[in-house]
Structure formats: C-alpha cells, structure tokens
Design an enzyme around this catalytic site. Structure first.
Site, PDB file in Angstrom:
ATOM      1  N   GLU A  81       6.513 -75.492  28.209  1.00  9.96           N
ATOM      2  CA  GLU A  81       5.004 -76.698  28.696  1.00  9.96           C
ATOM      3  C   GLU A  81       6.234 -77.734  29.509  1.00  9.96           C
ATOM      4  O   GLU A  81       6.683 -78.607  28.864  1.00  9.96           O
ATOM      5  CB  GLU A  81       5.093 -77.442  27.524  1.00  9.96           C
ATOM      6  CG  GLU A  81       3.929 -78.278  27.475  1.00  9.96           C
ATOM      7  CD  GLU A  81       2.915 -78.256  28.995  1.00  9.96           C
ATOM      8  OE1 GLU A  81       1.609 -76.803  28.425  1.00  9.96           O
ATOM      9  OE2 GLU A  81       2.465 -78.889  29.958  1.00  9.96           O
ATOM     10  N   CYS A 113       5.112 -74.567  42.619  1.00 11.69           N
ATOM     11  CA  CYS A 113       4.577 -74.503  41.348  1.00 11.69           C
ATOM     12  C   CYS A 113       5.282 -76.305  41.118  1.00 11.69           C
ATOM     13  O   CYS A 113       6.064 -76.541  41.014  1.00 11.69           O
ATOM     14  CB  CYS A 113       4.923 -73.462  40.107  1.00 11.69           C
ATOM     15  SG  CYS A 113       4.625 -74.525  38.255  1.00 11.69           S
ATOM     16  N   PHE A 166       2.306 -65.668  32.241  1.00 10.93           N
ATOM     17  CA  PHE A 166       4.713 -65.462  32.468  1.00 10.93           C
ATOM     18  C   PHE A 166       4.577 -66.704  33.237  1.00 10.93           C
ATOM     19  O   PHE A 166       4.278 -66.768  34.384  1.00 10.93           O
ATOM     20  CB  PHE A 166       4.831 -64.117  32.448  1.00 10.93           C
ATOM     21  CG  PHE A 166       4.048 -63.263  31.619  1.00 10.93           C
ATOM     22  CD1 PHE A 166       5.381 -62.527  30.939  1.00 10.93           C
ATOM     23  CD2 PHE A 166       3.277 -61.729  31.997  1.00 10.93           C
ATOM     24  CE1 PHE A 166       4.718 -61.806  30.114  1.00 10.93           C
ATOM     25  CE2 PHE A 166       3.223 -61.171  31.350  1.00 10.93           C
ATOM     26  CZ  PHE A 166       4.245 -60.819  30.029  1.00 10.93           C
ATOM     27  N   THR A 167       4.395 -67.528  32.518  1.00 13.04           N
ATOM     28  CA  THR A 167       4.367 -69.090  33.972  1.00 13.04           C
ATOM     29  C   THR A 167       5.457 -69.850  33.705  1.00 13.04           C
ATOM     30  O   THR A 167       6.287 -69.571  32.572  1.00 13.04           O
ATOM     31  CB  THR A 167       3.009 -70.035  33.429  1.00 13.04           C
ATOM     32  OG1 THR A 167       3.830 -70.554  31.894  1.00 13.04           O
ATOM     33  CG2 THR A 167       2.042 -69.749  32.781  1.00 13.04           C
ATOM     34  N   TRP A 206       6.449 -63.593  38.731  1.00 12.73           N
ATOM     35  CA  TRP A 206       7.021 -64.179  39.937  1.00 12.73           C
ATOM     36  C   TRP A 206       8.119 -63.466  39.395  1.00 12.73           C
ATOM     37  O   TRP A 206       8.924 -62.939  38.835  1.00 12.73           O
ATOM     38  CB  TRP A 206       7.755 -65.271  39.395  1.00 12.73           C
ATOM     39  CG  TRP A 206       6.645 -66.749  39.284  1.00 12.73           C
ATOM     40  CD1 TRP A 206       6.112 -66.846  38.324  1.00 12.73           C
ATOM     41  CD2 TRP A 206       5.829 -67.134  40.461  1.00 12.73           C
ATOM     42  NE1 TRP A 206       5.292 -68.384  37.756  1.00 12.73           N
ATOM     43  CE2 TRP A 206       4.704 -68.756  39.533  1.00 12.73           C
ATOM     44  CE3 TRP A 206       6.496 -67.427  41.600  1.00 12.73           C
ATOM     45  CZ2 TRP A 206       4.645 -69.305  40.059  1.00 12.73           C
ATOM     46  CZ3 TRP A 206       5.527 -68.691  42.126  1.00 12.73           C
ATOM     47  CH2 TRP A 206       4.843 -69.235  41.592  1.00 12.73           C
TER      48      TRP A 206
HETATM   49  N1  LIG Z   1       1.514 -75.719  30.967  1.00 14.94           N
HETATM   50  C1  LIG Z   1       2.205 -75.046  31.787  1.00 14.94           C
HETATM   51  C2  LIG Z   1       1.870 -74.577  33.227  1.00 14.94           C
HETATM   52  C3  LIG Z   1       3.127 -73.774  34.462  1.00 14.94           C
HETATM   53  C4  LIG Z   1       1.809 -72.930  35.042  1.00 14.94           C
HETATM   54  O1  LIG Z   1       0.328 -72.868  35.270  1.00 14.94           O
HETATM   55  N2  LIG Z   1       1.996 -72.272  36.121  1.00 14.94           N
HETATM   56  C5  LIG Z   1       1.671 -71.117  36.729  1.00 14.94           C
HETATM   57  C6  LIG Z   1       2.167 -71.678  38.281  1.00 14.94           C
HETATM   58  S1  LIG Z   1       1.704 -72.810  39.418  1.00 14.94           S
HETATM   59  C7  LIG Z   1       2.034 -70.249  36.766  1.00 14.94           C
HETATM   60  O2  LIG Z   1       3.902 -70.017  36.476  1.00 14.94           O
HETATM   61  N3  LIG Z   1       1.116 -69.226  36.912  1.00 14.94           N
HETATM   62  C8  LIG Z   1       1.372 -67.101  36.503  1.00 14.94           C
HETATM   63  C9  LIG Z   1       0.572 -66.573  36.445  1.00 14.94           C
HETATM   64  O3  LIG Z   1      -0.161 -67.610  35.321  1.00 14.94           O
HETATM   65  O4  LIG Z   1       0.460 -66.143  35.676  1.00 14.94           O
HETATM   66  C10 LIG Z   1       2.923 -76.524  31.952  1.00 14.94           C
HETATM   67  O5  LIG Z   1       2.288 -76.965  32.637  1.00 14.94           O
HETATM   68  O6  LIG Z   1       4.353 -76.013  32.161  1.00 14.94           O
END
Ligand SMILES: N[C@@H](CCC(=O)N[C@@H](CS)C(=O)NCC(=O)O)C(=O)O
Length: 320
Positions: A143, A56, A126-127, A89
C-alpha cells in the site's frame, strides 16, 4: 519461478468487471505490515526490495520518497515492464521493454509470482508497489500510502542528518495533510481511474465532474503558493504530483478526463507541477513518460483495443 494455480481472473485487467452500476471500486491492499525499530520488520540496510512500475502513480509515490529521503543505498528497486498483459506485470525476463529490470531477488517472471510466494492462496489484484522482505521472503506492504510513511521515518537513524530532518508528514501539519489527502485521493488520484474505468455514462459523469471540481479547488489552493499544505513539501504534494504529471499525456485522452487540460486550464497547478519536476530531481528522475504512456494505452485493451499510443502532447511536460 511461477505458480500452477489459475489466477487469470486477477491478473488480466481486461477480465475485471465494474460494479452493477458501471462504477469502478478499488479494493483495499492486503499486506499492511510496517518497517519499524524493534518490530518484526526492522530497518536494516539491504533487507528490503521495492518492486515498482514507472507507469504506476501509486508506485511512483514510493520512488519519489525513497529518493527524497536518500534511501537508494538502503532499498534496491526493480522496475517492471509497462506492458501489463494477461499475466499482469512482467519483469524483463518475460518482456524486455527498454528500462525494465529482471527480478534479482526471487527470479520472478511476473509480479503475481511474488504474491503467490508470499501467500499461495492470495486472491486479489497483483499490484505494484510491492515492498519485499528478503529475510523472511515475504511481502511487508503493498500500500503506497503506508510505504511512503515508512520511508519518511523508519530509516532516520541510519541516514544522513539532513535526509533524516526532511519530514514530509510533520506533526503540526498532519491534520491538514490528512484532510487534503482524503478528498484528493477519492476525487483526483482515484477519480481519474473511476472516470476511465466507468462502463456507463452515468458512472463516468459521476466521477469526471467531481474530479474537475477538485482540480478547480486545488487551483485556488495553489495560487501564489509553492506547496499544497503549509509552506513546505509534504506527502500531499507527492501524492497529488503523480496524478497531475500523468494528466495531459494520459488521463485527458485515455480516461476521458477532457473538460480541461492542466497546461491550458490550470495555471497554478501547472506551475506547481513544473517547479517540482524541474527543480527537484526526486520528481524528475522517477518520471518515465515512455513507460507511463505505453502502460495505459497498451494495458487496457477494453478501453483502447488497438493499443495505439498517441504521439502527443509534445512535449510531455513544458519547461518552466
Ligand atoms: N492501493 C495500492 C494501489 C496500487 C495499484 O492499484 N497499482 C496498479 C497500477 S497503477 C496495479 O498494479 N494494478 C494491477 C492490477 O490491478 O492488476 C497502492 O496505492 O499502493
């Protein structure tokens, strides 16, 4: 540790839909607290845990700044598997991909478990990255742009003087950094996702054209220069680097960002990227091309249903 609630519409990215016009809109992050002296989340050694994916770009920003600031002994890290599937994840206990960790703090199987522990009624993506507070058992912040700001200053009283002196968001350059960040975020960092996740020709072209216009602009800015803003490494470099390093190996093919490659189309950006990678271990040691390529090509079956991961480019990054 796993939740009973059905959250599959948030964990399974292949179930997520674009807007009515076929465009991809990123939702704002939900946990926005700060580590700060005398605050609820004080800068204590060992109190916080960082959950990341090497794949990521947003999470990798936090790994780079953690390393730049010498915070390895202050904040431990767990790396998830790059194969983001129907439950989101996974940790190694759920998918033991090489280079993946278990969750030593919460024993979670998936990143979603952390969110649901912090907020059982959480509704959102869930990022990663996730900055976790072991003391309160909750998420401080998810963030990346804010986590890197915290890492830049919050622990300065605890770390060595040379690490404390490194300032990637210096007062005198803030306005310029903010200005660059704004269009780079919209058209480049998020621009590659807007191109790749677009579900109509019009939405795709509305993203990919501005993306390459911004790369043209960045190329001019970097001609004869080591860094994007001022004559020093700033967060503007960190934020751009994580997208550029993924560009030729992933975004050109998987996200259809193929007007030009970085290696053949943008000599100044290419040199800037390679200098950061080869000359500064904070960039190289946090870059795992196996995780990066596997993640994108495996985790978006709506874009790549066979999950076949391309072999090239060889090498993933050229020498200096
Ligand atoms: N705004 C967040 C975005 C983080 C993000 O979108 N991460 C993605 C991976 S690149 C994620 O975990 N996506 C999982 C999903 O959307 O289910 C940041 O900059 O921390």
């Amino acid at each position: 540790m796993s939740s009973q609630r059905d959250v599959s519409k948030f964990t399974d990215i292949s179930k997520s839909t674009t807007e009515g016009d076929g465009s991809f809109k990123r939702k704002p992050s939900s946990f926005r607290e700060f580590i700060e002296k005398d605050g609820r989340f004080a800068p204590e050694k060992g109190r916080y845990h960082l959950y990341v994916s090497y794949a990521c770009p947003w999470a990798t920003r936090t790994l780079i700044v953690r390393k730049l600031k010498g915070l390895e002994d202050f904040i431990d890290v767990s790396v998830v598997s790059p194969r983001m599937g129907e439950h989101g994840w996974p940790f190694a206990s759920a998918d033991s991909f090489p280079g993946t960790d278990n969750d030593p703090v919460n024993g979670a199987q998936h990143v979603k478990d952390l969110y649901l522990k912090a907020k059982p009624d959480y509704e959102g993506r869930f990022t990663v990255p996730v900055l976790w507070d072991k003391k309160e058992g909750t998420i401080v912040n998810n963030e990346s742009s804010e986590i890197i700001r915290m890492f830049n200053t919050a622990f300065n009283d605890e770390i060595s003087a040379d690490k404390a002196a490194l300032d990637i968001y210096p007062e005198a350059l803030r306005k310029e950094i903010d200005d660059v960040n704004e269009w780079v975020y919209d058209t480049v960092n998020n621009g590659v996702y807007k191109s790749g996740f677009a579900s109509t020709q019009k939405a795709y072209e509305a993203a990919v054209i501005p993306l390459f216009e911004s790369l043209d602009r960045l190329e001019k800015m970097l001609e004869g220069k080591e860094y994007l803003v001022g004559n020093q490494l700033t967060e503007a470099d960190v934020r751009l680097f994580v997208t550029i390093i993924r560009f030729d190996p992933v975004y050109v093919g998987h996200f259809k960002c193929n007007l030009r490659t970085i290696r053949n189309g943008y000599p100044a950006i290419h040199l800037w990227m390679r200098k950061l990678y080869w000359n500064n271990d904070a960039f190289k040691s946090t870059c795992n091309f196996d995780h990066i390529k596997t993640h994108y090509y495996w985790s978006h079956p709506h874009i790549n249903p066979t999950r076949v991961v391309p072999v090239g480019p060889i090498p993933n990054i050229l020498p200096l």
